[in-house]
Write a protein that holds these residues in place. Structure first.
Motif, PDB file in Angstrom:
ATOM      1  N   ARG A 155      -1.751 -21.029   8.173  1.00 35.47           N
ATOM      2  CA  ARG A 155      -1.342 -21.541   6.855  1.00 35.47           C
ATOM      3  C   ARG A 155      -2.232 -20.846   5.824  1.00 35.47           C
ATOM      4  N   LEU A 156      -1.603 -20.196   4.842  1.00 35.55           N
ATOM      5  CA  LEU A 156      -2.347 -19.466   3.823  1.00 35.55           C
ATOM      6  C   LEU A 156      -2.156 -20.141   2.472  1.00 35.55           C
ATOM      7  N   GLU A 157      -3.238 -20.212   1.702  1.00 35.10           N
ATOM      8  CA  GLU A 157      -3.149 -20.793   0.361  1.00 35.10           C
ATOM      9  C   GLU A 157      -3.632 -19.787  -0.659  1.00 35.10           C
ATOM     10  N   THR A 158      -2.942 -19.758  -1.795  1.00 38.66           N
ATOM     11  CA  THR A 158      -3.348 -18.950  -2.934  1.00 38.66           C
ATOM     12  C   THR A 158      -3.536 -19.905  -4.109  1.00 38.66           C
ATOM     13  N   LYS A 159      -3.716 -19.354  -5.271  1.00 38.74           N
ATOM     14  CA  LYS A 159      -3.914 -20.191  -6.461  1.00 38.74           C
ATOM     15  C   LYS A 159      -2.750 -21.175  -6.658  1.00 38.74           C
ATOM     16  N   ARG A 160      -1.519 -20.688  -6.513  1.00 35.44           N
ATOM     17  CA  ARG A 160      -0.344 -21.530  -6.776  1.00 35.44           C
ATOM     18  C   ARG A 160       0.506 -21.855  -5.567  1.00 35.44           C
ATOM     19  N   LEU A 161       0.240 -21.188  -4.433  1.00 38.52           N
ATOM     20  CA  LEU A 161       1.179 -21.232  -3.310  1.00 38.52           C
ATOM     21  C   LEU A 161       0.556 -21.721  -2.019  1.00 38.52           C
ATOM     22  N   VAL A 162       1.423 -22.241  -1.170  1.00 34.21           N
ATOM     23  CA  VAL A 162       1.102 -22.477   0.239  1.00 34.21           C
ATOM     24  C   VAL A 162       2.122 -21.673   1.033  1.00 34.21           C
TER      25      VAL A 162
ATOM     26  N   VAL B 156       2.803 -11.857  -1.291  1.00 32.11           N
ATOM     27  CA  VAL B 156       2.674 -10.616  -0.526  1.00 32.11           C
ATOM     28  C   VAL B 156       1.217 -10.159  -0.485  1.00 32.11           C
ATOM     29  N   GLN B 157       0.510 -10.317  -1.588  1.00 30.70           N
ATOM     30  CA  GLN B 157      -0.918  -9.977  -1.611  1.00 30.70           C
ATOM     31  C   GLN B 157      -1.677 -10.795  -0.558  1.00 30.70           C
ATOM     32  N   ALA B 158      -1.329 -12.070  -0.430  1.00 33.04           N
ATOM     33  CA  ALA B 158      -2.005 -12.940   0.545  1.00 33.04           C
ATOM     34  C   ALA B 158      -1.738 -12.501   1.982  1.00 33.04           C
ATOM     35  N   ILE B 159      -0.504 -12.136   2.291  1.00 32.32           N
ATOM     36  CA  ILE B 159      -0.228 -11.764   3.687  1.00 32.32           C
ATOM     37  C   ILE B 159      -0.776 -10.378   4.009  1.00 32.32           C
ATOM     38  N   ILE B 160      -0.825  -9.492   3.018  1.00 31.53           N
ATOM     39  CA  ILE B 160      -1.438  -8.178   3.249  1.00 31.53           C
ATOM     40  C   ILE B 160      -2.920  -8.369   3.586  1.00 31.53           C
ATOM     41  N   SER B 161      -3.594  -9.189   2.800  1.00 35.56           N
ATOM     42  CA  SER B 161      -5.006  -9.480   3.100  1.00 35.56           C
ATOM     43  C   SER B 161      -5.148 -10.049   4.504  1.00 35.56           C
ATOM     44  N   TYR B 162      -4.292 -10.992   4.846  1.00 34.05           N
ATOM     45  CA  TYR B 162      -4.338 -11.603   6.171  1.00 34.05           C
ATOM     46  C   TYR B 162      -4.110 -10.543   7.258  1.00 34.05           C
ATOM     47  N   GLY B 163      -3.152  -9.661   7.031  1.00 31.89           N
ATOM     48  CA  GLY B 163      -2.842  -8.633   8.019  1.00 31.89           C
ATOM     49  C   GLY B 163      -3.996  -7.692   8.292  1.00 31.89           C
ATOM     50  N   PHE B 164      -4.655  -7.247   7.233  1.00 33.77           N
ATOM     51  CA  PHE B 164      -5.768  -6.313   7.415  1.00 33.77           C
ATOM     52  C   PHE B 164      -7.028  -7.016   7.917  1.00 33.77           C
TER      53      PHE B 164
ATOM     54  N   LEU C 284      -2.537   1.700   3.800  1.00 31.88           N
ATOM     55  CA  LEU C 284      -3.483   1.804   4.908  1.00 31.88           C
ATOM     56  C   LEU C 284      -4.673   0.887   4.659  1.00 31.88           C
ATOM     57  N   LYS C 285      -5.332   0.516   5.724  1.00 32.38           N
ATOM     58  CA  LYS C 285      -6.489  -0.371   5.603  1.00 32.38           C
ATOM     59  C   LYS C 285      -7.530   0.203   4.651  1.00 32.38           C
ATOM     60  N   GLN C 286      -7.809   1.496   4.738  1.00 32.68           N
ATOM     61  CA  GLN C 286      -8.819   2.079   3.853  1.00 32.68           C
ATOM     62  C   GLN C 286      -8.384   2.039   2.391  1.00 32.68           C
ATOM     63  N   ASP C 287      -7.057   2.147   2.124  1.00 33.50           N
ATOM     64  CA  ASP C 287      -6.559   2.016   0.741  1.00 33.50           C
ATOM     65  C   ASP C 287      -6.782   0.582   0.243  1.00 33.50           C
ATOM     66  N   PHE C 288      -6.474  -0.361   1.107  1.00 30.96           N
ATOM     67  CA  PHE C 288      -6.659  -1.772   0.770  1.00 30.96           C
ATOM     68  C   PHE C 288      -8.130  -2.073   0.502  1.00 30.96           C
ATOM     69  N   ASP C 289      -9.019  -1.560   1.372  1.00 34.77           N
ATOM     70  CA  ASP C 289     -10.446  -1.791   1.202  1.00 34.77           C
ATOM     71  C   ASP C 289     -10.953  -1.195  -0.106  1.00 34.77           C
ATOM     72  N   GLU C 290     -10.461  -0.007  -0.477  1.00 31.95           N
ATOM     73  CA  GLU C 290     -10.875   0.623  -1.742  1.00 31.95           C
ATOM     74  C   GLU C 290     -10.468  -0.223  -2.933  1.00 31.95           C
ATOM     75  N   VAL C 291      -9.234  -0.717  -2.928  1.00 35.15           N
ATOM     76  CA  VAL C 291      -8.742  -1.553  -4.034  1.00 35.15           C
ATOM     77  C   VAL C 291      -9.532  -2.861  -4.083  1.00 35.15           C
ATOM     78  N   LYS C 292      -9.736  -3.455  -2.908  1.00 28.26           N
ATOM     79  CA  LYS C 292     -10.438  -4.739  -2.822  1.00 28.26           C
ATOM     80  C   LYS C 292     -11.891  -4.622  -3.283  1.00 28.26           C
ATOM     81  N   ASN C 293     -12.550  -3.549  -2.891  1.00 23.34           N
ATOM     82  CA  ASN C 293     -13.975  -3.381  -3.210  1.00 23.34           C
ATOM     83  C   ASN C 293     -14.203  -2.619  -4.508  1.00 23.34           C
ATOM     84  N   GLY C 294     -13.097  -2.171  -5.095  1.00 24.01           N
ATOM     85  CA  GLY C 294     -13.214  -1.320  -6.114  1.00 24.01           C
ATOM     86  C   GLY C 294     -13.328  -1.275  -7.472  1.00 24.01           C
TER      87      GLY C 294
END
Length: 189
Positions: A10-17, A118-126, A179-189
């Motif tokens: 079960r994933l939660e975001t600011k507005r969603l479950v 979609v942002q939440a499930i991408i984070s979960y996936g990586f 790709l995971k490295q693209d996601f990590d760059e955006v997340k840390n970036g």
């Protein structure tokens, strides 16, 4: 790649479950999946009956059971009804890759809900499923889905000509990837 999703995450975001879709959600699914505009790029005809919705839920359950994907129902935190879904399918475990899919009730278009889900499930996936690559296959006229994935960092790799035969016609699809490295760059970036 780890696709062990028991118990259902079960994933939660600011507005969603984001939660498991059950047969009790069949009326909610039928409501938005019977809409021609919602189904325009879905690859299926608009749903006609509750059995269509139950078949869709059965598919969600089968991809999870077979470890080829997982599909979450999108709900607003203050309401229980499923207003869309998103998830992974066509997962290839030995290659650490999967495809992403999503749709949303027309009543909720333009509010950033699909992006948030979609942002939440991408984070979960990586971060939890050990994915290396997430793909999105999108029909060229579906500009809103293209904008959504591009905003999330996906790169358009090319055009797959006549890639799918759905609803009596061949569809071209753009291949996008993150790709995971693209996601990590955006997340840390």
């Amino acid at each position: 790649m780890i696709l062990d999703t028991e118990p259902f995450p079960r994933l939660e975001t600011k507005r969603l479950v984001l939660r498991e879709v059950t047969t009790e959600d069949s009326n909610s699914l039928l409501k938005y999946l019977s809409d021609e505009e919602v189904m325009k790029y879905y690859g299926l005809n608009p749903f006609q009956s509750i059995n269509d919705a139950l078949d869709e839920i059965s598919w969600y359950q089968s991809i999870q059971k077979n470890k080829t994907g997982i599909r979450w129902g999108i709900t607003l935190k203050d309401q229980g009804a499923v207003i869309g879904s998103c998830g992974f399918h066509n997962s290839v475990l030995q290659h650490f890759r999967t495809e992403i899919g999503f749709e949303l009730s027309k009543d909720h278009w333009g509010k950033g809900i699909a992006f948030e889900a979609v942002q939440a499930i991408i984070s979960y996936g990586f971060e939890h499923l050990d994915l290396q690559r997430i793909e999105a296959l999108i029909e060229p006229p579906n500009s809103s889905s293209q904008r959504l994935v591009e905003k999330l960092g996906f790169i358009r790799e090319g055009l797959l000509r006549n890639y799918e035969f759905t609803c009596g016609k061949f569809d071209d699809l753009y291949m996008y990837s993150l790709l995971k490295q693209d996601f990590d760059e955006v997340k840390n970036g």
